[in-house]
Write an enzyme that holds these catalytic residues in place. Structure first.
Site, PDB file in Angstrom:
ATOM      1  N   LYS A 691       0.861  -1.181   0.000  1.00  0.00           N
ATOM      2  CA  LYS A 691       0.000   0.000   0.000  1.00  0.00           C
ATOM      3  C   LYS A 691       0.899   1.232   0.000  1.00  0.00           C
ATOM      4  O   LYS A 691       1.731   1.402   0.883  1.00  0.00           O
ATOM      5  CB  LYS A 691      -0.920   0.014   1.216  1.00  0.00           C
ATOM      6  N   ASP A 802     -14.205  -1.707  11.518  1.00  0.00           N
ATOM      7  CA  ASP A 802     -14.703  -1.738  10.133  1.00  0.00           C
ATOM      8  C   ASP A 802     -14.727  -3.169   9.621  1.00  0.00           C
ATOM      9  O   ASP A 802     -14.248  -3.463   8.525  1.00  0.00           O
ATOM     10  CB  ASP A 802     -13.837  -0.849   9.246  1.00  0.00           C
TER      11      ASP A 802
END
Length: 960
Positions: A691, A802
């Protein structure tokens, strides 16, 4: 002779003084040894415990008339360490030992029996372990406090048999082994306080409870008690507090219950009690009445309107009918009412905030009629005002919109009319504004931007009109905007692109015109975007391609141009229907963009004119894009030229240069709100996912977190959260973070690569792959174990915040890994109840307590995981059109539990019948996880055990 006698007396006296001196010296040394045992404690209580100080002057020490230690008071002194019982029990005159609310740990040994003079013992609110010893020798105890101390195993109830002077017994919140109601307690007739909540007691409450006539407080809540409340309880006329909540009690309130006229607090909520409340009318000293989640019926006794001390009333989720007493709450400093989910009729009592102390009005889902009383517009203490799902009419009093402490205003699903007034600008604490399904009208005032705490706005299916205020972009905490089904006109405000926390936008069924703002593509948290059935025109912005949308609907508009191919992987064909000017070669039913016949003559004429007028500009743009692309490629190839700092978290088999060399366009596999993701293959053939978070010199939002960016010291809360969380985690079902690489302008996170994508991809997207039940079960169990580790296996509980199917990644064998910890929070060890008010999560997975507190904790993860289990069993998404307006998969499942057949129909037809039993067991676990009240949800440790018990029979046979 007399001289000899005097000599003997003097000798004995001197001997006594000598012995006394030795005893005092022994007690002094004992206290000093206790101080040494607690030497690691962060406390000042021992500052006065010095050898040259008289022991009776030690802080926390009280001596008797002979100068011996009688009481030790060390309550709430931050003590830590093991309990030095052998030292304490050397103090032979010790009658009171108070060590409650500290951080003591380890076992409590049978040495405690040597403290045989004790009358007061407090070991409560500590972190002891193991079982509690038999303390039959301390039969003089009057007060025995051991609540929430961490003990488990079997408790020796018989050790209480001879404690006939016991007045207070407090053992609540200790996970003992399950046992029948301990009858030995029923002979302790001097008890005035009995606290046995959450002690694993089962069976009936014995009739002999009526023998304890001195009781003023009886607490038996959160156990496994069954049967009826015994009639003999009515003999306990001194009771001020009776707590029976969260059991399995049945039947009615016993006849004569009204004799308990001293009752001030009565809580029998979360049971299966039924019948009417007529006995309550005699209990006029009540301050708090909690009977919610039962099956009571009939009317509320009108006498409650005259109760002078009542400040707290909770009757929600029963079958109560008729009106509420109109004088209810008008006498005392009334604080709280929740009568939701009943069948009440008539008007709302007008004076519950008469004293100016009201905090919450919760009257959801009844049949209340009439107008909202004007008095509530002046209730400045009000935090939650929920009167949705009734039959209220008239206008909402203007002052209600601007209540300064209100965090939640819910008037949805009534017959209310009139505008939202400019008072809304005064609502500085308002987080949720729920107004759907009324006849509210007028324009949305620009002052709404001053309600800066707003998180959720739902104005859907009203009669609002006019433009959406441009100032709406000032609501930086907004996560959900629902305005569908109105008559809003004009363009979509470009400023909406500044609401970086928003994850759900629904503007369908309005009269919006103009183009779709490209700024919507900069919303990193956006998951659901519905702009259908408007009059929007122009092209679909290419910026939308950077979003990770679970739902996109642009149908029934006037859009033109090509449908970006990247959006086809996130939405089905119906997302673009009803736009005659759209084209795409890959979707059946749309014009091919290369065919002139697919576009009207008028449109081609307009395009020709535009092309002729802008040819020079396009040429410049092409040149600019070429140069920009060239610079990007150069930048990617020259990452090594920057200064980088590598932090490894595992043994690395690759170099930093290999990672930096691979950050280039051909390796790009995904884009998200927090950065691009690249697939990297290093020299030894190992695949990695990297990432790349690139920053600039300004302040902006990344994901749902604020990033403060500068050349000297880049700081991103999301990056730091993910690194802090993942670097310390070692679990087969949590994605592995190999290292972080930090630079001046960007950061890299290097993970293990998951070749099979996410669970969402396999269940719902265009990459959908049929998963057999054995695989789904393995994914459920593996993900559960990963979350169990986060909640129970780390130094402090890690709240993911989440949990969703797109954050459960799958390796080449379809084994699951919990991923994406950008929103995670580590709960500190000294704050086990800590929660967070940062709004996080994804629509459809967010726990309902947001509607009450805007806080999340481990139980919020449980709810989200329950939704994932429902996805696995049913094959459906969390939000589907078939569920109905304002409904999600949890509502849909709950509505289909009426019969066995309807439950079976919910199971994905792709799951063979041989596995249906296992699937239904997992569905039951999902239902437990998604309980409305967080306290009713299991722990992740319990969930893992239950999922293991739901193992498919076919798998069991293979294993055997």
């Amino acid at each position: 002779m007399a001289v000899a006698t005097i000599f003997r007396q003097v000798f004995h006296f001197l001997s006594f003084l000598c012995l006394l001196s030795i005893t005092f010296s022994d007690e002094l040394q004992t206290l000093l040894s206790i101080k040494t045992a607690f030497r690691d404690s962060n406390t000042r209580i021992f500052d006065s415990w010095e050898p040259n100080t008289p022991l009776c002057n030690f802080s926390g020490i009280t001596c008797d008339s002979n100068g011996f230690v009688k009481e030790i008071e060390l309550f709430n002194q931050n003590l830590t360490g093991l309990l030095p019982l052998s030292s304490f029990c050397q103090l032979k005159s010790l009658e009171s030992l108070s060590l409650g609310k500290n951080y003591l740990h380890g076992p409590v040994t049978e040495d405690l029996n040597k403290c045989f003079s004790l009358k007061y013992l407090d070991l409560g609110i500590n972190f002891f372990s193991g079982s509690f010893p038999d303390i039959s020798s301390i039969n003089g105890l009057v007060y025995f406090l051991m609540d929430r101390s961490g003990f488990s195993g079997t408790f020796s109830w018989n050790s209480l048999r001879n404690m006939t002077n016991l007045q207070v017994l407090s053992l609540w919140d200790n996970p003992f082994d399950r046992t029948q109601f301990p009858t030995v307690i029923l002979n302790l007739t001097k008890l005035n306080g009995l606290y046995l909540s959450n002690c694993s007691i089962e069976g009936n409450i014995p009739d002999e409870i009526g023998n304890l006539v001195e009781l003023t407080e009886l607490v038996l809540s959160e156990n496994y008690l069954i049967g009826e409340i015994p009639r003999t309880i009515t003999k306990l006329t001194k009771l001020c507090e009776l707590e029976l909540y969260f059991n399995e009690l049945t039947g009615e309130l016993p006849p004569g219950f009204g004799n308990l006229t001293s009752l001030e607090d009565f809580d029998a909520s979360r049971n299966h009690l039924h019948g009417n409340l007529s006995e309550i009318r005699f209990l006029n000293k009540l301050k708090s009445l909690q009977l919610f989640q039962n099956q009571f019926s009939g009317e509320v006794p009108p006498e409650l309107g005259d109760f002078k001390y009542l400040v707290d009333l909770s009757l929600y989720t029963n079958k109560l009918t008729g009106p509420l007493p109109q004088k209810l709450g008008s006498w005392a400093d009334f604080i709280f009412i929740d009568v939701s989910e009943n069948f009440f009729t008539g008007p709302i009592p007008p004076d519950m905030c008469k004293k100016g102390t009201m905090v919450a009005v919760l009257m959801l889902q009844n049949n209340f009629t009439g107008e909202i009383p004007d008095a509530y517009a002046n209730c400045m203490t009000l935090i939650r005002f929920r009167v949705g799902k009734n039959r209220l009419s008239g206008q909402v009093p203007g002052g209600i919109w601007g209540l300064p402490k209100a965090e939640l205003i819910d008037v949805a699903k009534n017959d209310l009319e009139g505008p939202i007034t400019s008072d809304i600008g005064k609502a500085k604490s308002l987080a949720q504004l729920l107004l759907a399904y009324n006849r509210l009208n007028g324009e949305l005032p620009s002052e709404i931007s001053k309600a800066s705490s707003l998180v959720s706005i739902d104005l859907s299916f009203n009669k609002f009109l006019g433009k959406i205020p441009e100032e709406i972009g000032e609501l930086k905490q907004l996560t959900s905007l629902q305005i569908q089904g109105n008559a809003f006109s004009g363009s979509i405000p470009d400023s909406l692109g500044s609401c970086h926390s928003i994850n759900d936008v629904n503007m369908a069924k309005n009269m919006l015109s103009g183009s779709i703002p490209p700024s919507l593509g900069s919303l990193p948290a956006l998951n659901f975007l519905n702009l259908s059935r408007n009059q929007l025109s122009g092209p679909i912005p290419g910026t939308l391609s950077s979003l990770r949308l679970n739902l996109l609907d642009l149908s029934e508009n006037r859009l033109t141009g090509q449908i970006p191919d990247s959006l086809l992987t996130e939405a089905n064909n119906s997302s673009f229907t009803g736009n005659l000017g759209l084209c795409n070669e890959k979707i059946r039913g749309f014009w091919q963009c290369s065919q002139q016949s697919g576009v009207s003559g008028h449109l081609w004429m307009a395009l020709f004119c535009l092309a002729f007028a802008t040819i020079a500009m396009l040429a410049s743009l092409v040149a600019f894009c070429y140069l920009k692309k060239k610079r990007q490629n150069i930048g990617e190839r020259s990452l090594k030229e920057d200064s980088w700092d590598l932090k490894p978290f595992h043994v690395l088999t690759f170099t930093m240069d290999e990672i930096l060399d691979s950050i280039k366009q051909e390796n790009l596999i995904g884009k998200g709100g927090s950065g691009n993701v690249y697939r990297v293959v290093v020299g030894n053939g190992k695949e990695l996912a990297v990432k790349h978070i690139r920053y600039t010199d300004d302040r902006r939002k990344i994901g749902s977190s604020t990033c403060i960016l500068n050349k000297r010291g880049t700081k991103c809360m999301e990056f730091e959260a993910e690194v802090q969380t993942l670097s310390s985690i070692r679990h087969v079902n949590v994605v592995k973070l190999y290292c972080s690489i930090s630079g001046e302008d960007s950061n890299l996170l290097v993970y293990e690569y998951m070749p099979c994508g996410s669970l969402w991809d396999r269940l719902h997207s265009c990459n959908e792959l049929e998963l057999d039940w054995e695989t789904r079960y393995d994914i459920a169990l593996g993900a559960a174990k990963g979350l169990e580790y986060l909640h129970h296996g780390c130094d402090g509980p890690v709240i993911h915040r989440d949990v969703k199917s797109s954050n459960i990644l799958l390796d080449e064998e379809l084994k699951p890994r919990i991923a994406d910890f950008g929103l995670a929070k580590i709960v500190q060890a000294n704050s086990m109840k800590e929660s967070t008010q940062i709004i996080a999560g994804t629509h459809g997975y967010i726990a309902p307590e947001y509607a009450y507190t805007n806080k999340v904790n481990e139980k919020s993860d449980l709810y989200s995981f329950g939704v994932v289990l429902m996805e696995l069993v049913t094959g459906k998404r969390p939000i589907e059109l078939e569920f109905g307006e304002d409904k999600n998969i949890v509502d849909w499942v709950s509505g289909n539990l009426k019969t066995k057949e309807s439950v079976v129909r919910m199971v994905d037809p792709a799951i063979p019948e041989v596995y249906r039993e296992s699937a239904i067991k997992v569905l039951k676990i999902a239902i437990l996880c998604t309980a409305r009240l967080p306290t009713l949800r299991p722990t992740m440790r319990n969930v893992v055990q239950m999922v293991e018990e739901a193992q498919p029979r076919e798998l069991v046979r293979v294993i055997e």
